[in-house]
Design an enzyme around this catalytic site. Structure first.
Site, PDB file in Angstrom:
ATOM      1  N   PHE A  13     -14.328  -3.654   1.682  1.00 43.92           N
ATOM      2  CA  PHE A  13     -15.386  -2.709   1.295  1.00 43.92           C
ATOM      3  C   PHE A  13     -15.443  -2.510  -0.220  1.00 43.92           C
ATOM      4  O   PHE A  13     -16.513  -2.289  -0.782  1.00 43.92           O
ATOM      5  CB  PHE A  13     -15.171  -1.358   1.989  1.00 43.92           C
ATOM      6  CG  PHE A  13     -14.968  -1.479   3.472  1.00 43.92           C
ATOM      7  CD1 PHE A  13     -15.844  -2.224   4.251  1.00 43.92           C
ATOM      8  CD2 PHE A  13     -13.891  -0.860   4.095  1.00 43.92           C
ATOM      9  CE1 PHE A  13     -15.644  -2.350   5.623  1.00 43.92           C
ATOM     10  CE2 PHE A  13     -13.687  -0.987   5.458  1.00 43.92           C
ATOM     11  CZ  PHE A  13     -14.557  -1.726   6.230  1.00 43.92           C
ATOM     12  N   GLU A  66     -18.665   3.509  -0.145  1.00 42.74           N
ATOM     13  CA  GLU A  66     -17.860   2.773  -1.128  1.00 42.74           C
ATOM     14  C   GLU A  66     -18.613   2.531  -2.438  1.00 42.74           C
ATOM     15  O   GLU A  66     -18.004   2.448  -3.504  1.00 42.74           O
ATOM     16  CB  GLU A  66     -17.389   1.444  -0.539  1.00 42.74           C
ATOM     17  CG  GLU A  66     -16.416   1.596   0.623  1.00 42.74           C
ATOM     18  CD  GLU A  66     -17.106   1.942   1.942  1.00 42.74           C
ATOM     19  OE1 GLU A  66     -18.350   1.818   2.019  1.00 42.74           O
ATOM     20  OE2 GLU A  66     -16.413   2.350   2.882  1.00 42.74           O
ATOM     21  N   HIS A 116      -5.320  -3.446   2.525  1.00 48.32           N
ATOM     22  CA  HIS A 116      -5.772  -4.194   3.705  1.00 48.32           C
ATOM     23  C   HIS A 116      -6.457  -5.497   3.308  1.00 48.32           C
ATOM     24  O   HIS A 116      -7.477  -5.886   3.883  1.00 48.32           O
ATOM     25  CB  HIS A 116      -6.678  -3.327   4.580  1.00 48.32           C
ATOM     26  CG  HIS A 116      -5.948  -2.173   5.218  1.00 48.32           C
ATOM     27  ND1 HIS A 116      -5.346  -1.179   4.475  1.00 48.32           N
ATOM     28  CD2 HIS A 116      -5.710  -1.871   6.514  1.00 48.32           C
ATOM     29  CE1 HIS A 116      -4.773  -0.315   5.296  1.00 48.32           C
ATOM     30  NE2 HIS A 116      -4.972  -0.711   6.533  1.00 48.32           N
ATOM     31  N   ARG A 146       0.840  -1.214   0.000  1.00 53.64           N
ATOM     32  CA  ARG A 146       0.000   0.000   0.000  1.00 53.64           C
ATOM     33  C   ARG A 146       0.871   1.260   0.000  1.00 53.64           C
ATOM     34  O   ARG A 146       0.539   2.269  -0.619  1.00 53.64           O
ATOM     35  CB  ARG A 146      -0.948   0.018   1.209  1.00 53.64           C
ATOM     36  CG  ARG A 146      -0.239   0.025   2.539  1.00 53.64           C
ATOM     37  CD  ARG A 146      -1.201   0.218   3.707  1.00 53.64           C
ATOM     38  NE  ARG A 146      -0.514  -0.029   4.973  1.00 53.64           N
ATOM     39  CZ  ARG A 146      -0.790   0.575   6.111  1.00 53.64           C
ATOM     40  NH1 ARG A 146      -1.749   1.479   6.171  1.00 53.64           N
ATOM     41  NH2 ARG A 146      -0.128   0.292   7.207  1.00 53.64           N
ATOM     42  N   ARG A 168      -1.478  -4.343   4.022  1.00 54.42           N
ATOM     43  CA  ARG A 168      -1.184  -3.353   5.049  1.00 54.42           C
ATOM     44  C   ARG A 168       0.222  -3.544   5.635  1.00 54.42           C
ATOM     45  O   ARG A 168       0.913  -2.580   5.960  1.00 54.42           O
ATOM     46  CB  ARG A 168      -2.207  -3.497   6.176  1.00 54.42           C
ATOM     47  CG  ARG A 168      -1.863  -2.722   7.425  1.00 54.42           C
ATOM     48  CD  ARG A 168      -2.962  -2.827   8.475  1.00 54.42           C
ATOM     49  NE  ARG A 168      -2.676  -1.972   9.604  1.00 54.42           N
ATOM     50  CZ  ARG A 168      -2.111  -2.412  10.740  1.00 54.42           C
ATOM     51  NH1 ARG A 168      -1.795  -3.673  10.874  1.00 54.42           N
ATOM     52  NH2 ARG A 168      -1.849  -1.573  11.722  1.00 54.42           N
ATOM     53  N   ASP A 206      -7.373  -5.484  13.507  1.00 55.58           N
ATOM     54  CA  ASP A 206      -8.773  -5.121  13.245  1.00 55.58           C
ATOM     55  C   ASP A 206      -9.696  -6.339  13.204  1.00 55.58           C
ATOM     56  O   ASP A 206     -10.908  -6.218  13.350  1.00 55.58           O
ATOM     57  CB  ASP A 206      -8.899  -4.329  11.937  1.00 55.58           C
ATOM     58  CG  ASP A 206      -8.648  -2.836  12.157  1.00 55.58           C
ATOM     59  OD1 ASP A 206      -8.512  -2.443  13.339  1.00 55.58           O
ATOM     60  OD2 ASP A 206      -8.595  -2.082  11.166  1.00 55.58           O
TER      61      ASP A 206
END
Lengths: 315, 295
Positions: free
Chosen positions: A80, A55, A106, A7, A164, A114
């Site tokens: 998402f 999104e 991610h 990323r 990530r 998370d």
């Protein structure tokens, strides 16, 4: 070894591409700090648009602006983007074959803390099934940049899957990438390990271990998931007779699925799948979670031995 | 505040009056003829296909006729010209009205209408932009077209282009969440180059929109989202629609929504205000009655 998250490489290289291609615009959904499109926003504030936490509208707006001569990159988390906005991507980006680049970060278990709600283990399957879609999974920062170049050169929708976690840079700076082509990172005749994303680094490590135990493993980087390199898969089956797939994704519908689809109608050989076994992830430190779910070099070594053992006696 | 509102109302009334004055009767008379042709083509094509959506196509005929025959900068000989005004049929199931209008305007031969929804034909059940000249966006999955229209208007704005984007929304369609995501974005980015119509015929497949899932008050919802709202009491009347478009053109900061009260199935006696004609084609006998109604 230098470590950098894909990323991060994406966000930085987006600025370089932005300088070269004034038609590039970037859309994000309130995650520009995490997806790293914030780096582009800093360089080109007038070319970065926030959709807010929306999104579906993110993808719809990107589709719309792509018809006005712009090349949009739309970024959010994979869960998402590929998940929530799936049907917008299907009907409004892939069905009309619009020139939209979707770069989702991610992806996979390496999201870490998370937890399962945010760890996308289905996005490759969801994107791969869409007609007109190109699906790319870079192994490291170098390949991320090459894939972004390829995505720009390709007219039509592209999905790039990013992570990530800071991961090792395993490919040389002059690494060549071509959509639809696998890259042989190491040759070997006993078994082939086909890997994507952060599992490429683990595959190379596994190949070293196997070598020390007398097993010569071929390692293929399968970053172009769709279109997939049928020739390389068939050649690996013919020449090594045993295959291991390794991916930070469900073993259903991802790399394993794509490879097995090709082998079933060409050169059926035994395939061992290293991936997420039809389950959700959970919170924890990224490396701990990966280890807990068996996404390690050791797991690849075990799978490779099993695949070699399952070779028929005449092969 | 109240005074300001009163003044604004007065100014609007004047604009509307003037527009009514300048809109020559002849212009509207011609448009009425065109609209009649389009209505006939809608029922004929849907009848031939033995499926499709006549009700919500007939309610929107005046909106599309006005846009394609008077308002929009378009060229049937060059459907992709860069500076054209865009139209997004967000209620994509009303494809028959878009196809009939495009054919009437000369984007493709009318014969294509006879092959609507048939295997191998150009005209898909819902608009597909890569198949049909003049279709600016593929639609059909409700709500998504509106979001793309916002993207188009944003594209025009950042390129300082003066073409406009028009979108047609169904009143049932605005039950979709993405509509309000897109509405928020359009206002946030100050897209005064975007005009949306809501085809408020009050009916959706399962019945009256107020019974199924009421989106009312539509005007207040859009106003709360930061839009310039114009209510049109008769969305099947060219003069009223034309006046609304003048107000939309005068807006320089907000996107405009024109909420049009329309009649579902307008022009065909047995289809008018009948939800049963949302999504089926008339048989030969019913077609004959429809064409008689439209004669």
């Amino acid at each position: 070894m230098e470590k950098i998250a894909t990323r991060e490489a994406y966000g930085k290289y987006l600025v370089e591409l932005g300088e070269k291609h004034p038609e590039i615009v970037v859309f994000d959904a309130d995650l520009s700090g995490a997806t790293k499109t914030g780096i582009f926003k800093k360089a080109f504030p007038e070319r970065h648009f926030n959709a807010g936490i929306a999104e579906c509208d993110l993808m719809g707006m990107a589709a719309g602006i792509s018809t006005t001569g712009k090349i949009p990159f739309a970024s959010t988390f994979a869960i998402f983007g590929a998940g929530r906005a799936f049907e917008i991507i299907r009907n409004t980006i892939c069905y009309p074959k619009l020139n939209v680049k979707i770069a989702c970060t991610h992806a996979g278990l390496s999201v870490g803390e998370d937890g399962g709600s945010h760890q996308s283990v289905e996005d490759i399957a969801l994107m791969r099934v869409l007609p007109n879609m190109t699906v790319l999974v870079p192994a490291d920062a170098v390949e991320t940049r090459r894939m972004m170049d390829a995505a720009i050169a390709h007219e039509g929708p592209v999905f790039i899957r990013l992570g990530r976690l800071a991961t090792g840079v395993v490919l040389p700076e002059d690494y060549k990438f071509e959509i639809g082509k696998a890259a042989m990172l190491k040759d070997g005749g006993d078994v082939t390990i086909m890997a994507i994303g952060l599992m490429v680094e683990r595959a190379l490590e596994a190949a070293e271990t196997l070598k020390s135990q007398g097993i010569e493993a071929r390692v293929l980087n399968m970053g172009s998931i769709k279109p997939i390199d049928r020739e390389a898969i068939v050649a690996a089956a013919k020449e090594t007779g045993a295959i291991v797939t390794a991916e930070e994704h469900s073993v259903i519908g991802g790399l394993a699925g794509a490879v097995c689809e090709v082998l079933a109608e060409t050169e059926p050989v035994h395939v061992e799948k290293v991936g997420i076994n039809d389950q959700f992830g959970q919170s924890g430190k990224a490396l701990e979670v990966l280890e807990h779910y068996g996404l390690t070099a050791d797991a690849i070594v075990t799978a490779a031995k099993k695949a070699v053992d399952r070779k028929p006696w005449w092969s | 505040m109240e005074n300001l509102n009163a003044v604004a109302k007065e100014i609007r009334r004047d604009i509307v009056k003037n527009v009514n004055k300048v809109s020559t009767d002849r212009l509207t008379e011609n448009l009425n003829d065109v609209a009649k042709e389009i209505r006939k083509d809608i029922v004929k094509s849907v009848s031939k296909a033995a499926s499709g959506h006549p009700g919500g196509s007939l309610s929107a005929v005046e909106i599309l006729t006005l846009l394609y025959f008077e308002k929009m900068n378009i060229d049937p000989a060059d459907p992709q010209k860069a500076d054209r005004d865009r139209f997004v049929l967000s209620k994509g199931h009303a494809a028959p009205v878009l196809y009939a209008t495009l054919a009437e305007r000369g984007f493709f031969p009318k014969e294509e209408l006879d092959h609507l929804r048939q295997l191998g034909a150009m005209l898909q059940g819902h608009p597909a932009m890569d198949h049909v000249p003049g279709v600016d966006m593929s639609t059909g999955s409700l709500g998504q077209g509106f979001s793309t229209a916002v993207g188009m208007a944003l594209g025009a704005k950042i390129q300082n282009a003066d073409w406009k984007t028009y979108a047609l929304l169904g009143d049932g369609e605005i039950q979709e969440g993405i509509i309000w995501e897109a509405a928020m974005a359009a206002a946030h980015y100050g897209l005064s180059n975007l005009t949306a119509f809501v085809d408020n015929n009050n009916l959706q497949i399962d019945g009256a929109i107020s019974d199924v899932m009421s989106p009312y008050p539509i005007d207040e919802k859009f106003a709360a989202f930061g839009w310039h709202v114009i209510n049109v009491a008769d969305g099947n009347n060219f003069d009223e629609l034309r006046a609304a478009l003048v107000l939309a053109d005068a807006e320089t900061e907000r996107p405009t929504v024109i909420v049009c009260k329309t009649v579902k199935g307008k022009g065909v006696s047995y289809m008018e205000n009948n939800a049963g004609w949302h999504g089926k084609g008339p048989n030969a006998e019913e077609l004959a009655i429809a064409l008689e109604d439209l004669a």
